[in-house]
Motif scaffolding. Structure first.
Motif, short mmCIF file in Angstrom:
data_model
loop_
_atom_site.label_atom_id
_atom_site.label_comp_id
_atom_site.label_asym_id
_atom_site.label_seq_id
_atom_site.Cartn_x
_atom_site.Cartn_y
_atom_site.Cartn_z
N ARG A 1 5.20 -6.81 0.56
CA ARG A 1 4.48 -7.53 1.61
C ARG A 1 3.00 -7.17 1.56
O ARG A 1 2.64 -5.99 1.51
CB ARG A 1 5.07 -7.23 2.99
CG ARG A 1 4.41 -8.02 4.10
CD ARG A 1 5.27 -8.16 5.33
NE ARG A 1 5.65 -6.87 5.92
CZ ARG A 1 6.33 -6.76 7.06
NH1 ARG A 1 6.72 -7.84 7.70
NH2 ARG A 1 6.63 -5.57 7.53
N LEU A 2 2.15 -8.18 1.59
CA LEU A 2 0.71 -7.99 1.47
C LEU A 2 0.04 -7.91 2.83
O LEU A 2 0.63 -8.24 3.87
CB LEU A 2 0.12 -9.14 0.64
CG LEU A 2 0.78 -9.34 -0.73
CD1 LEU A 2 0.25 -10.60 -1.39
CD2 LEU A 2 0.56 -8.13 -1.62
N ASP A 3 -1.21 -7.50 2.84
CA ASP A 3 -1.93 -7.31 4.09
C ASP A 3 -2.10 -8.60 4.88
O ASP A 3 -2.20 -8.58 6.11
CB ASP A 3 -3.31 -6.69 3.82
CG ASP A 3 -3.21 -5.25 3.34
OD1 ASP A 3 -2.16 -4.62 3.58
OD2 ASP A 3 -4.19 -4.77 2.74
N ASP A 4 -2.14 -9.75 4.19
CA ASP A 4 -2.30 -11.03 4.90
C ASP A 4 -0.99 -11.62 5.38
O ASP A 4 -0.95 -12.74 5.89
CB ASP A 4 -3.04 -12.04 4.01
CG ASP A 4 -2.24 -12.42 2.76
OD1 ASP A 4 -1.10 -11.94 2.59
OD2 ASP A 4 -2.77 -13.20 1.93
N GLY A 5 0.11 -10.88 5.21
CA GLY A 5 1.43 -11.36 5.64
C GLY A 5 2.19 -12.07 4.56
O GLY A 5 3.38 -12.34 4.72
N GLY A 6 1.53 -12.39 3.45
CA GLY A 6 2.22 -13.01 2.33
C GLY A 6 2.97 -11.99 1.50
O GLY A 6 2.96 -10.79 1.82
N TRP A 7 3.60 -12.45 0.43
CA TRP A 7 4.39 -11.57 -0.41
C TRP A 7 4.07 -11.78 -1.87
O TRP A 7 3.68 -12.86 -2.30
CB TRP A 7 5.88 -11.85 -0.30
CG TRP A 7 6.53 -11.97 1.01
CD1 TRP A 7 5.98 -11.80 2.25
CD2 TRP A 7 7.90 -12.31 1.23
NE1 TRP A 7 6.93 -11.99 3.21
CE2 TRP A 7 8.11 -12.31 2.61
CE3 TRP A 7 8.95 -12.59 0.37
CZ2 TRP A 7 9.35 -12.61 3.16
CZ3 TRP A 7 10.18 -12.88 0.92
CH2 TRP A 7 10.38 -12.88 2.30
N ARG B 1 3.87 -15.66 -5.78
CA ARG B 1 3.00 -15.33 -4.64
C ARG B 1 3.33 -16.30 -3.52
O ARG B 1 3.20 -17.51 -3.68
CB ARG B 1 1.54 -15.45 -5.05
CG ARG B 1 0.53 -15.28 -3.90
CD ARG B 1 0.51 -13.86 -3.36
NE ARG B 1 -0.72 -13.57 -2.65
CZ ARG B 1 -0.92 -13.80 -1.34
NH1 ARG B 1 0.05 -14.34 -0.60
NH2 ARG B 1 -2.07 -13.47 -0.78
N LEU B 2 3.81 -15.76 -2.40
CA LEU B 2 4.17 -16.56 -1.24
C LEU B 2 3.19 -16.33 -0.11
O LEU B 2 2.63 -15.23 0.02
CB LEU B 2 5.59 -16.22 -0.75
CG LEU B 2 6.73 -16.21 -1.79
CD1 LEU B 2 8.05 -15.90 -1.10
CD2 LEU B 2 6.79 -17.52 -2.54
N ALA C 1 9.33 -3.54 11.17
CA ALA C 1 7.87 -3.66 11.11
C ALA C 1 7.27 -2.72 10.07
O ALA C 1 6.20 -3.01 9.51
CB ALA C 1 7.28 -3.37 12.48
N SER C 2 7.92 -1.60 9.80
CA SER C 2 7.37 -0.62 8.85
C SER C 2 7.61 -1.00 7.40
O SER C 2 7.04 -0.39 6.50
CB SER C 2 8.00 0.75 9.11
OG SER C 2 9.40 0.72 8.88
N ALA C 3 8.45 -2.00 7.14
CA ALA C 3 8.79 -2.36 5.77
C ALA C 3 7.62 -3.03 5.06
O ALA C 3 7.09 -4.03 5.54
CB ALA C 3 10.00 -3.28 5.76
N ARG C 4 7.22 -2.48 3.93
CA ARG C 4 6.18 -3.09 3.10
C ARG C 4 6.73 -3.50 1.74
O ARG C 4 6.05 -4.19 0.98
CB ARG C 4 5.02 -2.11 2.91
CG ARG C 4 4.25 -1.80 4.17
CD ARG C 4 3.65 -3.05 4.81
NE ARG C 4 2.75 -3.76 3.94
CZ ARG C 4 1.43 -3.74 4.05
NH1 ARG C 4 0.86 -3.04 5.01
NH2 ARG C 4 0.66 -4.41 3.21
#
Length: 222
Positions: free
Chosen positions: A33-39, A58-59, A86-89
Motif C-alpha cells: 500500500r502506497l502513501d496515496d492510498g493506491g497499491w 499499479r492500482l 489500519a497498520s497494514a502496509r
C-alpha cells in the motif's frame, strides 16, 4: 522510498520466497500500500520468482488499474486486509506447503489455528485465524476476512494458503516465513504431546514486546 525502489523490493522478496519453495509455479501474490492510498501488486498468473518491476500492477485508491499488467485475481482478500487493519502496509499470500496442510486438519481451531509454540511465532505472526474454503478469487473470501474485524495479521484460507499483513513488506514476509515454520513444527509434533508456551510465558511476551493478540481461553489442539 521511491516507486522504483518499492518495485524492486517486491521483486526481490518474491524471488526469495519462490527460490526457497514457499510458493510454487505462478502461485502467490504480494501487495504494497502506497502513501496515496493506491497499491503496487503482483500481476495475475505471474511467478513470484520472475517478476518484472515495470510490469507490476499499479492500482489507485479505488482499486482501478492505473498501469502495468492485469492484477492478481486475489485483490479482494488484499483489499479486505487493508480495510480492516489500519497498520497494514503490505500483504503476502502464499501457497506454502505446511501452512496449507495445517488448514486441512480436523482439530484446527479457526480462532487460533496454531498453539503458542515459539516466542517468534507470537511476536511476528501473532495468532492466526482460519477461514473456510472459497474458490480462488471469490469475493466472498473478503467478507470472511472482514468478519475478523482486523484482529488478526495472519489468516489461513482453508485448502489454499496463508494471507499475512505487516507494517512493511519486510515484516509481512518475515511473519509469513515464521507462520510456515510454525506450521511445520506443529505437523512434526502432532500427537506427540509437545510442551507449548504457558499462559504466563505468553503474558510475559505480551508485556515485554507490546503484542496485541486476540486472546482465547481455549487452545486445545489435542
Amino acid at each position: 522510498m521511491s516507486d522504483a525502489r518499492l518495485r524492486e523490493e517486491i521483486c526481490r522478496y518474491g524471488r526469495s520466497l519462490f527460490e526457497r519453495g514457499l510458493t510454487p509455479g505462478s502461485s502467490g501474490n504480494i501487495s504494497l500500500r502506497l502513501d496515496d492510498g493506491g497499491w503496487l501488486v503482483t500481476p495475475t498468473n505471474a511467478s513470484l520468482g520472475f517478476l518484472d518491476p515495470a510490469r507490476l500492477s499499479r492500482l489507485d485508491a479505488a482499486g482501478a488499474l492505473v498501469s502495468g499488467h492485469t492484477p492478481t485475481k486475489e485483490i479482494p482478500l488484499h483489499s479486505a486486509i487493508y480495510e480492516t487493519r489500519a497498520s497494514a502496509r503490505a500483504v503476502v499470500h502464499l501457497h506454502s506447503t505446511h501452512a496449507v496442510a495445517l488448514t486441512m486438519l480436523p482439530e484446527i481451531d479457526p480462532r487460533a489455528a496454531l498453539p503458542p509454540m515459539t516466542p517468534y511465532y507470537l511476536m511476528r505472526s501473532g495468532q492466526t485465524a482460519l477461514v473456510p474454503y472459497y474458490r480462488p478469487g471469490d469475493p466472498a473470501v473478503a467478507d470472511a476476512i472482514r468478519g475478523l474485524a482486523g484482529k488478526y495479521s495472519s489468516v489461513l484460507l482453508a485448502n489454499h494458503g496463508p494471507v499475512v499483513a505487516g507494517d512493511s513488506l519486510e515484516a509481512a514476509v518475515f511473519a509469513t516465513e515464521e507462520l510456515e515454520e510454525t506450521a511445520k513444527l506443529y505437523l512434526l509434533l502432532r500427537n506427540l504431546n509437545p510442551r507449548y508456551l504457558s499462559p504466563a510465558q505468553v503474558a510475559d511476551l505480551v508485556t515485554t514486546f507490546g503484542l496485541d493478540l486476540p486472546f482465547h481461553e481455549d487452545h486445545d489442539h489435542k
